[in-house]
Design a protein around this motif. Structure first.
Motif, PDB file in Angstrom:
ATOM      1  N   PHE A 132      -5.701   5.645  29.488  1.00 27.20           N
ATOM      2  CA  PHE A 132      -6.577   5.505  30.649  1.00 27.20           C
ATOM      3  C   PHE A 132      -7.477   6.732  30.815  1.00 27.20           C
ATOM      4  O   PHE A 132      -8.691   6.623  31.006  1.00 27.20           O
ATOM      5  N   LEU A 133      -6.876   7.920  30.754  1.00 26.42           N
ATOM      6  CA  LEU A 133      -7.643   9.152  30.966  1.00 26.42           C
ATOM      7  C   LEU A 133      -8.683   9.361  29.868  1.00 26.42           C
ATOM      8  O   LEU A 133      -9.789   9.821  30.125  1.00 26.42           O
ATOM      9  N   THR A 134      -8.319   9.001  28.627  1.00 26.75           N
ATOM     10  CA  THR A 134      -9.263   9.134  27.513  1.00 26.75           C
ATOM     11  C   THR A 134     -10.447   8.195  27.697  1.00 26.75           C
ATOM     12  O   THR A 134     -11.607   8.572  27.485  1.00 26.75           O
ATOM     13  N   ASN A 135     -10.164   6.950  28.116  1.00 24.10           N
ATOM     14  CA  ASN A 135     -11.248   5.994  28.372  1.00 24.10           C
ATOM     15  C   ASN A 135     -12.137   6.477  29.515  1.00 24.10           C
ATOM     16  O   ASN A 135     -13.371   6.347  29.464  1.00 24.10           O
ATOM     17  N   GLU A 170      -9.483  16.455  31.683  1.00 27.57           N
ATOM     18  CA  GLU A 170      -9.243  17.181  30.427  1.00 27.57           C
ATOM     19  C   GLU A 170      -7.908  17.926  30.492  1.00 27.57           C
ATOM     20  O   GLU A 170      -7.121  17.920  29.522  1.00 27.57           O
ATOM     21  N   ALA A 171      -7.630  18.559  31.633  1.00 28.37           N
ATOM     22  CA  ALA A 171      -6.371  19.292  31.792  1.00 28.37           C
ATOM     23  C   ALA A 171      -5.177  18.348  31.770  1.00 28.37           C
ATOM     24  O   ALA A 171      -4.123  18.672  31.200  1.00 28.37           O
ATOM     25  N   LEU A 172      -5.318  17.176  32.363  1.00 29.70           N
ATOM     26  CA  LEU A 172      -4.244  16.183  32.355  1.00 29.70           C
ATOM     27  C   LEU A 172      -3.933  15.713  30.939  1.00 29.70           C
ATOM     28  O   LEU A 172      -2.776  15.623  30.533  1.00 29.70           O
ATOM     29  N   ARG A 177      -0.160  16.187  26.058  1.00 31.13           N
ATOM     30  CA  ARG A 177      -0.039  16.328  24.603  1.00 31.13           C
ATOM     31  C   ARG A 177       0.421  17.727  24.197  1.00 31.13           C
ATOM     32  O   ARG A 177       0.247  18.134  23.060  1.00 31.13           O
ATOM     33  N   VAL A 178       1.014  18.467  25.088  1.00 34.47           N
ATOM     34  CA  VAL A 178       1.361  19.860  24.835  1.00 34.47           C
ATOM     35  C   VAL A 178       2.345  19.980  23.674  1.00 34.47           C
ATOM     36  O   VAL A 178       3.319  19.231  23.583  1.00 34.47           O
ATOM     37  N   ASN A 237       6.768  16.457  32.462  1.00 31.35           N
ATOM     38  CA  ASN A 237       6.860  17.716  31.726  1.00 31.35           C
ATOM     39  C   ASN A 237       5.571  18.530  31.763  1.00 31.35           C
ATOM     40  O   ASN A 237       5.368  19.424  30.944  1.00 31.35           O
ATOM     41  N   THR A 238       4.703  18.193  32.684  1.00 29.38           N
ATOM     42  CA  THR A 238       3.430  18.899  32.783  1.00 29.38           C
ATOM     43  C   THR A 238       3.335  19.638  34.111  1.00 29.38           C
ATOM     44  O   THR A 238       4.162  19.478  34.999  1.00 29.38           O
ATOM     45  N   ALA A 239       2.265  20.431  34.215  1.00 30.35           N
ATOM     46  CA  ALA A 239       2.024  21.162  35.463  1.00 30.35           C
ATOM     47  C   ALA A 239       1.633  20.213  36.594  1.00 30.35           C
ATOM     48  O   ALA A 239       1.579  20.617  37.760  1.00 30.35           O
TER      49      ALA A 239
END
Length: 287
Positions: A132-135, A170-172, A177-178, A237-239
């Motif tokens: 979704f975010l990439t689209n 972009e940050a999301l 993908r960290v 697992n993200t900020a």
């Protein structure tokens, strides 16, 4: 003719070799030295013996037990030496066979608890939140390229050209993908499975093979969510673990705008996988 079990002729597209080696070493109380198998044929008897050859090859592994056998014959004395070498896939099959023989693998219909080994089959999809975010990011790039000069811009278009929102997206994506870690989703007959993968263990380090494919997953359960419980967050697992993307005003307005509706259709922002669901550390994904 050698009898072949088709269940053992699997093709892994994901294989965590570290877990396989660790588990086999634990079962065997440490790795034994790799050995040659020597067969000595003499008049009246045939004896199988073994000889150490060292542990230089990390992809080789000793049989689980050595045995001697004798039989009568009239052949002249001879010695035949064989060296059997396992690959990572054959070691995985050895480990899987041990789990099956000891009835340690549970299936989709069994009662599963955290810590169980499970083997599940279903359709795999990439992380829906990343998709979704990439689209969204691609649409925002197009909005910048085809910038309308003058005139009144719609609220949705202004938001898509907003650099702050673009930076947040972009940050999301980067957070999801960290270090090469990324969730994929498996839909079985009865539940959703969140699979924590590491890009380093995919075939050719590419996840392209799994898109909409039907595969088996062998892994260990780390979390269980029942139907009436809170689901598994894809942002855990993200900020941004505390965010509820589907509740954020900016995304709601973009989704509800008539201008962007054709691009999203009836798709919903999904940042949580609802129960019944389980989370699994995969050992292998195979077909």
């Amino acid at each position: 003719m050698m009898k072949i079990d088709s269940e053992k002729l699997t093709i892994p597209i994901y294989l965590n070799t570290k877990i396989v080696f660790d588990m086999l070493a634990t079962i065997e109380d440490g790795f034994s030295e790799i050995k040659n198998v020597q067969i000595s044929s003499e008049v009246g008897k045939e004896t199988a013996v073994s000889a150490d050859i060292g542990t230089g090859n990390v992809f080789a592994w000793l049989n689980f037990g050595a045995s001697a056998n004798r039989k009568n014959n009239n052949q002249q004395s001879s010695v035949i030496t064989e060296q059997r070498t396992h690959t990572t896939v054959s070691l995985f099959q050895k480990f899987r066979s041990i789990l099956e023989e000891n009835k340690l693998i549970k299936g989709d219909s069994d009662t599963i608890v955290e810590g169980d080994f499970v083997e599940l089959q279903g359709t795999l999809k990439t992380n829906p939140l990343i998709d979704f975010l990439t689209n969204m990011q691609e649409l925002m790039s197009l909005a910048t390229v085809f910038d309308e000069k003058g005139g009144n811009k719609s609220k949705a278009r202004k938001m898509m050209e907003n650099q702050k929102l673009n930076s947040q997206i972009e940050a999301l994506i980067n957070g999801l993908r960290v270090d090469g870690k990324m969730d994929i989703i498996c839909k079985t007959e009865s539940k959703n499975v969140v699979v924590n993968t590491d890009a380093n263990y995919f075939l050719n380090k590419s996840m392209s093979e799994i898109t909409d494919g039907n595969y088996k997953i062998l892994g260990k359960v780390t979390k269980i969510c029942l139907e009436n419980e809170e689901g598994i967050s894809l942002l855990r697992n993200t900020a941004f673990s505390k965010l509820k993307i589907d509740k954020m005003k900016e995304f709601q307005e973009l989704f509800n705008s008539a201008e962007l509706k054709p691009f999203f259709g009836n798709e919903n922002v999904m940042s949580v996988i609802e129960g019944p669901a389980i989370m699994v550390i995969p050992i292998a994904i195979f077909i």
